[in-house]
Scaffold this motif. Sequence first.
Motif, short mmCIF file in Angstrom:
data_model
loop_
_atom_site.label_atom_id
_atom_site.label_comp_id
_atom_site.label_asym_id
_atom_site.label_seq_id
_atom_site.Cartn_x
_atom_site.Cartn_y
_atom_site.Cartn_z
N ASN A 12 6.25 18.41 34.96
CA ASN A 12 6.45 19.84 34.78
C ASN A 12 6.90 20.20 33.37
O ASN A 12 7.36 21.30 33.11
N GLY A 13 6.80 19.23 32.46
CA GLY A 13 7.09 19.52 31.06
C GLY A 13 8.54 19.32 30.66
O GLY A 13 8.86 19.38 29.48
N THR A 14 9.42 19.04 31.61
CA THR A 14 10.83 18.90 31.22
C THR A 14 11.09 17.53 30.58
O THR A 14 12.04 17.39 29.82
N ASP A 15 10.24 16.54 30.89
CA ASP A 15 10.39 15.23 30.26
C ASP A 15 9.31 15.13 29.16
O ASP A 15 8.12 14.99 29.45
N GLY A 39 4.41 24.52 28.81
CA GLY A 39 5.63 23.76 28.52
C GLY A 39 6.86 24.62 28.69
O GLY A 39 6.75 25.84 28.93
N PRO A 40 8.05 24.01 28.55
CA PRO A 40 9.29 24.77 28.72
C PRO A 40 9.30 26.00 27.81
O PRO A 40 8.97 25.92 26.64
N GLY A 41 9.64 27.14 28.37
CA GLY A 41 9.71 28.39 27.59
C GLY A 41 8.36 29.08 27.48
O GLY A 41 8.28 30.22 27.02
N GLY A 42 7.27 28.41 27.88
CA GLY A 42 5.94 29.01 27.80
C GLY A 42 5.77 30.10 28.85
O GLY A 42 6.48 30.12 29.86
N ALA A 43 4.77 30.99 28.59
CA ALA A 43 4.60 32.14 29.49
C ALA A 43 4.21 31.70 30.91
O ALA A 43 4.44 32.42 31.88
N TYR A 44 3.60 30.51 31.04
CA TYR A 44 3.17 30.03 32.36
C TYR A 44 3.90 28.76 32.77
O TYR A 44 3.36 27.94 33.53
#
Length: 399
Positions: A12-15, A39-44
């Motif tokens: 999920n992009g956190t790692d 990715g983290p902070g991305g709109a989706y």
Amino acid sequence: MDLTPQQLSQYNGTDPSKPIYVAIKGVIYDVTTGKSFYGPGGAYAMFAGKDASRALAKMSKNEEDVTPNLDGLDEKQIGVLNDWVQKFQAKYPVVGRAALSFNFYATSCPAAEFMVSNTVRSATSADPTIPGKLLRLLFHDCFVEGCDASVLLQGNGTERSDPANTSVGGFSVIDSAKRVLEIFCPETVSCADIIALAARDAVAIAGGPEIAIPTGRRDGKVSSALNVRPNIVDTSFTMDEMLKLFNSKGLSLDDLVTLSGAHTIGVAHCNAFSDRFQPDSKGKLTLVDKSLDTSYAEELMKKCPAGVSSSTTVNNDPATSFAFDNQYYTNLLAHKGLFQSDSVLIEDGRTRKQVEAFANDQESFFRSWGESFLKLTTIEVKTDDEGEIRRSCSFATTN
Ligand code: HEM
């Protein structure tokens, strides 16, 4: 590569050392090159590590729409979803498939879900305690070795033989459903799916929310009594101990509060809450746990006096025993939680607000139930060779 929802959620992009995956209609795409969106902070970012089919079809960013469930979508929305599939296919590499999917048996056994719900319905009309049994059976299956029907295997030293599972029931209903399914769709529908579907149906039959759950679980071949105690919550656990165990299964504090709402139906044996009382010198019970409402405590002591038969039971929810509703939370606020692990939910500042919210609003409990139940039914699901489709739910087919 087949990934369970839990495995998918790790991408999920956190790692930062791992790729980012998004699934659409059961197909998993590596969207790492679209990090700025997913990715983290991305709109989706809310789609990352999940099957986002519904959300994409509805052009929605609501958490509750981030699911593969397409029930009730109109033609236009399905068209939008298919456009997204084309865009993803053109842009991102496919890395695998989701191990579970909605309507997994659509071609191999189209009536599978209907046959399970029919079996649960007729068993419940003969015995109204069946929904409670089926729901607890699911909990004990999924928390030990994942949702793989390991709790059903018979034999020396299996989970089923552990004292913590002595009072677990509902086995005969699962066996009946499996017998019917083996006649119409031999060696096709897993016992693990039957348990999950039967618990889902049990809740709906008792008046709870109707929810769609994905299927495709495979049956485990391992079942050991040694795995039971370390994975099943005891009524004497503190909030931190319960939370640690729930977290280890991918469940949150909110899931703990929501899933405890299962105690709105079903029964408990007197010895399951005897720690709240103590016999005095004359053998008469007295209340030791002062957090319990005194008139409720009197009622419990009357039903479960010292030396009561080990088979005596009381209803978990003294007010609406057979209805799946939000009464459990109202009971908690009135200090009528049967187990100490129930009462803890109002004593702890981290959970009390959620209890109050559910007591005030059944719809919000039902909505959360749908989400938490989905998570419960996908804990450590087996895929491919990790599992099999048993012929009889009580015995592994291959070793
Ligand atoms: C959070 C910690 C939990 C504890 C400590 C706990 C403990 C217990 C105990 C001691 C019983 C009584 C068993 C008996 O004497 O027959 C019981 C019953 C039950 N539990 Fe839980 N439980 C917990 C969570 C859950 C969850 C998450 C579910 C399902 C989602 C669940 C569903 C049930 C049901 C439906 C019954 C009634 C069973 C029947 O009628 O046969 N419980 N629980």
